[in-house]
Design an enzyme around this catalytic site. Structure first.
Site, mmCIF file in Angstrom:
data_model
loop_
_atom_site.group_PDB
_atom_site.id
_atom_site.type_symbol
_atom_site.label_atom_id
_atom_site.label_comp_id
_atom_site.label_asym_id
_atom_site.label_seq_id
_atom_site.Cartn_x
_atom_site.Cartn_y
_atom_site.Cartn_z
ATOM 1 N N HIS A 201 0.824 -1.211 0.000
ATOM 2 C CA HIS A 201 0.000 0.000 0.000
ATOM 3 C C HIS A 201 0.855 1.256 0.000
ATOM 4 C CE1 HIS A 201 0.653 -1.362 4.169
ATOM 5 N NE2 HIS A 201 1.013 -0.122 4.325
ATOM 6 N N GLU A 443 1.104 -16.887 -19.375
ATOM 7 C CA GLU A 443 1.982 -16.742 -18.210
ATOM 8 C C GLU A 443 2.564 -18.072 -17.744
ATOM 9 O OE1 GLU A 443 -0.377 -15.035 -15.067
ATOM 10 O OE2 GLU A 443 -2.163 -16.091 -15.735
ATOM 11 N N ASP A 467 4.464 -13.808 -13.845
ATOM 12 C CA ASP A 467 4.392 -15.250 -13.607
ATOM 13 C C ASP A 467 5.185 -16.028 -14.649
ATOM 14 O OD1 ASP A 467 3.075 -15.594 -11.239
ATOM 15 O OD2 ASP A 467 1.073 -15.630 -12.117
ATOM 16 N N CYS A 514 1.326 -7.238 -20.058
ATOM 17 C CA CYS A 514 0.667 -6.571 -18.928
ATOM 18 C C CYS A 514 1.417 -6.765 -17.622
ATOM 19 C CB CYS A 514 -0.770 -7.063 -18.773
ATOM 20 S SG CYS A 514 -0.926 -8.827 -18.406
#
Length: 576
Positions: A201, A443, A467, A514
Site C-alpha cells: 500500500h 503466463e 508469472d 501486462c
C-alpha cells in the site's frame, strides 16, 4: 558518518531532507480472561471501537473528495479496502468466537483472529494480494487504538512536521493509507519504510502522489536517527544517510533534472503514442478497483489492459460476491473509461487464497495448484456468476475478457462452453448484455510454447511476464533468498516473449504485455523492436513509457532486438 541502505525502488525520483522518525506503531496488547457475565460488555466495546474507526475513515474519505485531486483516487480506493476489512465477516465472527467461547478480552481476541487470517494471506502466491496482509494488520491496529482511546502517532506528528520550511523525509516501520493522508498536502518529500514491496500500500500511494520512496529497507527505522540528513533515491532503491557535500551536490543536480523531466512528461499527456517511424502504440492501464479509472485517464491511458477482479473475492470469510455486486463493480469501471476498452481478468485466485471459511492445508505448492482458471473451472457456479456479470457490464461499453493461467486446450473449450451457457442463462432471464472479445493470459511456459494453438481459439493474448518469468526460472519472486535470480533478461524468458509476440503477429491477433516488463522504461525499446504495439501498466508508468515510444524508431530497433534475444548476456547489449 555516511552510510548507505538498500531496499526496493517503488516510486521514482530523488528526495533530500531531514529524517522524521514515526514512532513504532505496534500497540501493546493485554491478555486476560473475562468473566462470563462480562461477555456482552466486551462485545459492546468491540462494536464501539469498530464504529469509531469506520467514522474516522469515512471522514478521511470525505476530505479526499473535497480536495478534488485525481491523484488521490488510489488513496480513496485503499481506504475503501480498509472499510471492507472492518466489515469482513470472517474477522468479526472469529473475534466474537474468541470472546464467547474462550472468554478472551477484546484486545486479545482481535490479535488472536489477526493471526488466523494473516496466515491465510501469507499463503497467497500473488504478491499484490499477499501485501494486503499489511492492510489487515493496520485495520486491527486502529481497532486496538480505538479500544484504548488513542489516535495514530503520525496524526500528532503531522502539525509539528509541517512547522519548518526544510524538506522532510518520513522514516517508519510501515505506513497505512490513513496515516499517509495526514501528509497529503506535501509536508514530506519522501518515504522510507522497513517493510513492503512494489505492490504494498505504501508503494501504491507513493506512486499515486509521485513521491520518491524506498521500501523494504529492513532496519531503517533503527539505523536512521531523528533529524539525520537523508537522500532517498527512488530510482535505484538506495537511501544515503549523512551524505558528503559532494553527494549532496550530485543528488541535488539529479533532483532538479528529475523535476524538469516530470514537467516535460506532463506536456505529452495528450500526445498520441506514435513512434518516429509512424507506428501507433497502445498504452493501457492496469487497475485494481473501479475508482482507478480516474488516475488512468489522468495520464492519457487509451483503455484498461488489465482489471484485476480479486478485490471482490478477498477477505469475505467464504462468502463469494453475487452477480449484482460484481456487475456493479464492472459497470462502474466500464463507464469510468468513457467508451475506452476495458479488459476484465477473471478471478485469479484459488485454493491457496482465503476465499473459504476454513483453511485448506492440503496444498503443498499453491503456485502450482488449483488457482486462476483451474479454480474457476472447478467451481462452475461461481465462474458462471462472474461471466454473467461481465457480459452484462459489456452492455455499457467495450469489454474484453481475459482468462488467466491457461495451459490446456481442454480449459479453452470449457471456457467457451461456459461463456455460451452464461449467455443462454441471461437470454432466459431477458437480461441485457453486450459482446465481448475473449483473450488468454500467456503466463505459463507451456502456453508460450504452444501459443499458436491458443491463438486459434482466442481473439487476443496478453503476456503476463511476472508469472511467466517466475515459472520459467522456477523462482519465487517474493522469496528474498532467491529473488535476486528473478531476471526478465534471462535468454529463455526473452525467447518466450519474442516468440509469443511473433506468433500473434503471424496469426493477425492483438498481443499485449501486462506484467512489470511493460512499465519498465529500460525495456521499452527492446519490446518495440520485438514488435510489441500494446503495453499495459500501472498508470504512473504510462508517461515515462510514452516518452520512450516518442523517441523510438522501430525500423532501427528490429535487428538490434533480435541480437539482444540471441545473446548469451542480453543485459550487456541492453546497456550499450
Amino acid at each position: 558518518m555516511t552510510f548507505t541502505l538498500h531496499g526496493q525502488a517503488v516510486s521514482r525520483g530523488v528526495a533530500i531532507g531531514r529524517a522524521v522518525l514515526a514512532a513504532a506503531s505496534r500497540v501493546d496488547v493485554a491478555h486476560y480472561f473475562i468473566a462470563p457475565q462480562q461477555v456482552a460488555d466486551e462485545l459492546g466495546r468491540l462494536r464501539r471501537a469498530r464504529d469509531t474507526v469506520v467514522e474516522e475513515i469515512e471522514r478521511l474519505r470525505q476530505g479526499l473528495a473535497h480536495d478534488g485531486v485525481e491523484a488521490h483516487a488510489e488513496l480513496a480506493a485503499l481506504l475503501e479496502v480498509h472499510l471492507m476489512l472492518l466489515q469482513d465477516e470472517h474477522l468479526q465472527d472469529g473475534v466474537k468466537q474468541w470472546v464467547l467461547e474462550r472468554h478472551y478480552n477484546a484486545e486479545w481476541a482481535l490479535t488472536a483472529q489477526l493471526e488466523v487470517v494473516a496466515r491465510q494471506f501469507d499463503e497467497m502466491e500473488d504478491p499484490y494480494l499477499r501485501e494486503r496482509r499489511a492492510d489487515l494488520e493496520q485495520v486491527v491496529e486502529r481497532l486496538l487504538r480505538a479500544l484504548r482511546g488513542e489516535s495514530s502517532p503520525l496524526a500528532a506528528a503531522a502539525p509539528a512536521a509541517g512547522a519548518g520550511g526544510e524538506p522532510l523525509v518520513l522514516v517508519a516501520h510501515d505506513l497505512s493509507p490513513a496515516d499517509m493522508l495526514h501528509f497529503k498536502h506535501g509536508v514530506f518529500a519522501g518515504f522510507v519504510t522497513d517493510v513492503g514491496g512494489r505492490t504494498s500500500h505504501t508503494a501504491i500511494v507513493a506512486r499515486s502522489l509521485e513521491i520518491p520512496a524506498v521500501v523494504g529497507v529492513r532496519n531503517a527505522s533503527q539505523l536512521i536517527q531523528q533529524d539525520d540528513l537523508v537522500i532517498v533515491d527512488g530510482d535505484a532503491g538506495v537511501v544515503i544517510v549523512d551524505p558528503s557535500p559532494m553527494m549532496l551536490a550530485e543528488y541535488g543536480y539529479k533532483q532538479r533534472q528529475g523535476e524538469v523531466e516530470r514537467e516535460k512528461l506532463t506536456r505529452i499527456k495528450n500526445t498520441p503514442a506514435v513512434t518516429l517511424d509512424g507506428q501507433r502504440i497502445e498504452l493501457l492501464a492496469n487497475i485494481e478497483l473501479p475508482e482507478d479509472t480516474l488516475p488512468a485517464l489522468a495520464v492519457g491511458a487509451v483503455g484498461v489492459g488489465l482489471f484485476r477482479t480479486e478485490f471482490l473475492f478477498m477477505g469475505r470469510g467464504g462468502k463469494l460476491p453475487d452477480e449484482e455486486e460484481q456487475y456493479d463493480a464492472y459497470r462502474r469501471a466500464v463507464e469510468g473509461m468513457h467508451g475506452l476498452p476495458v479488459t476484465i481478468r477473471t478471478v485469479d485466485v484459488g485454493a491457496d487464497k482465503p476465499l473459504e471459511a476454513h483453511r485448506r492445508d492440503d496444498h503443498l505448492n499453491p503456485a502450482l495448484g488449483l488457482r486462476a482458471i483451474r479454480w474457476s473451472l472447478a467451481e462452475p457456479a461461481m465462474f458462471l456468476t462472474q461471466l454473467r456479470a461481465i457480459l452484462r457490464a459489456a452492455a455499457h461499453g467495450k469489454v474484453n475478457v481475459l482468462i488467466p493461467m491457461v495451459a490446456h486446450l481442454s480449459e479453452v473449450r470449457q471456457v467457451h462452453a461456459l461463456l455460451a451457457k452464461a449467455r443462454e442463462q441471461l437470454d432466459r432471464r431477458g437480461a441485457v448484455y453486450g459482446p465481448v472479445r475473449v483473450g488468454a493470459m500467456i503466463e505459463v511456459p507451456a502456453a508460450a510454447l504452444a501459443v499458436r494453438l491458443f491463438l486459434r481459439h482466442f481473439d487476443f493474448i496478453s503476456i503476463g511476464t511476472n508469472d511467466l518469468i517466475q515459472y520459467a526460472l522456477a523462482i519465487d519472486r517474493v522469496d528474498e533468498s532467491v529473488a535476486h535470480l528473478y531476471d526478465p533478461l534471462h535468454p529463455a524468458v526473452l525467447r518466450l516473449v519474442a516468440d509469443t509476440i511473433a506468433a500473434a503477429q503471424e496469426a493477425g491477433k492483438p498481443v499485449s504485455v501486462c506484467g512489470e516488463m511493460a512499465g519498465d522504461v529500460t525495456l521499452t525499446r527492446l519490446l518495440l523492436g520485438l514488435g510489441l504495439r500494446s503495453f499495459s501498466m500501472h498508470p504512473t508508468q504510462i508517461l515515462p513509457v510514452k516518452q520512450q515510444v516518442l523517441r523510438s524508431d522501430t525500423r532501427k530497433l528490429r535487428a538490434w532486438a533480435q541480437q539482444v534475444v540471441a545473446s548469451d548476456e542480453p543485459a550487456l547489449l541492453l546497456a550499450d
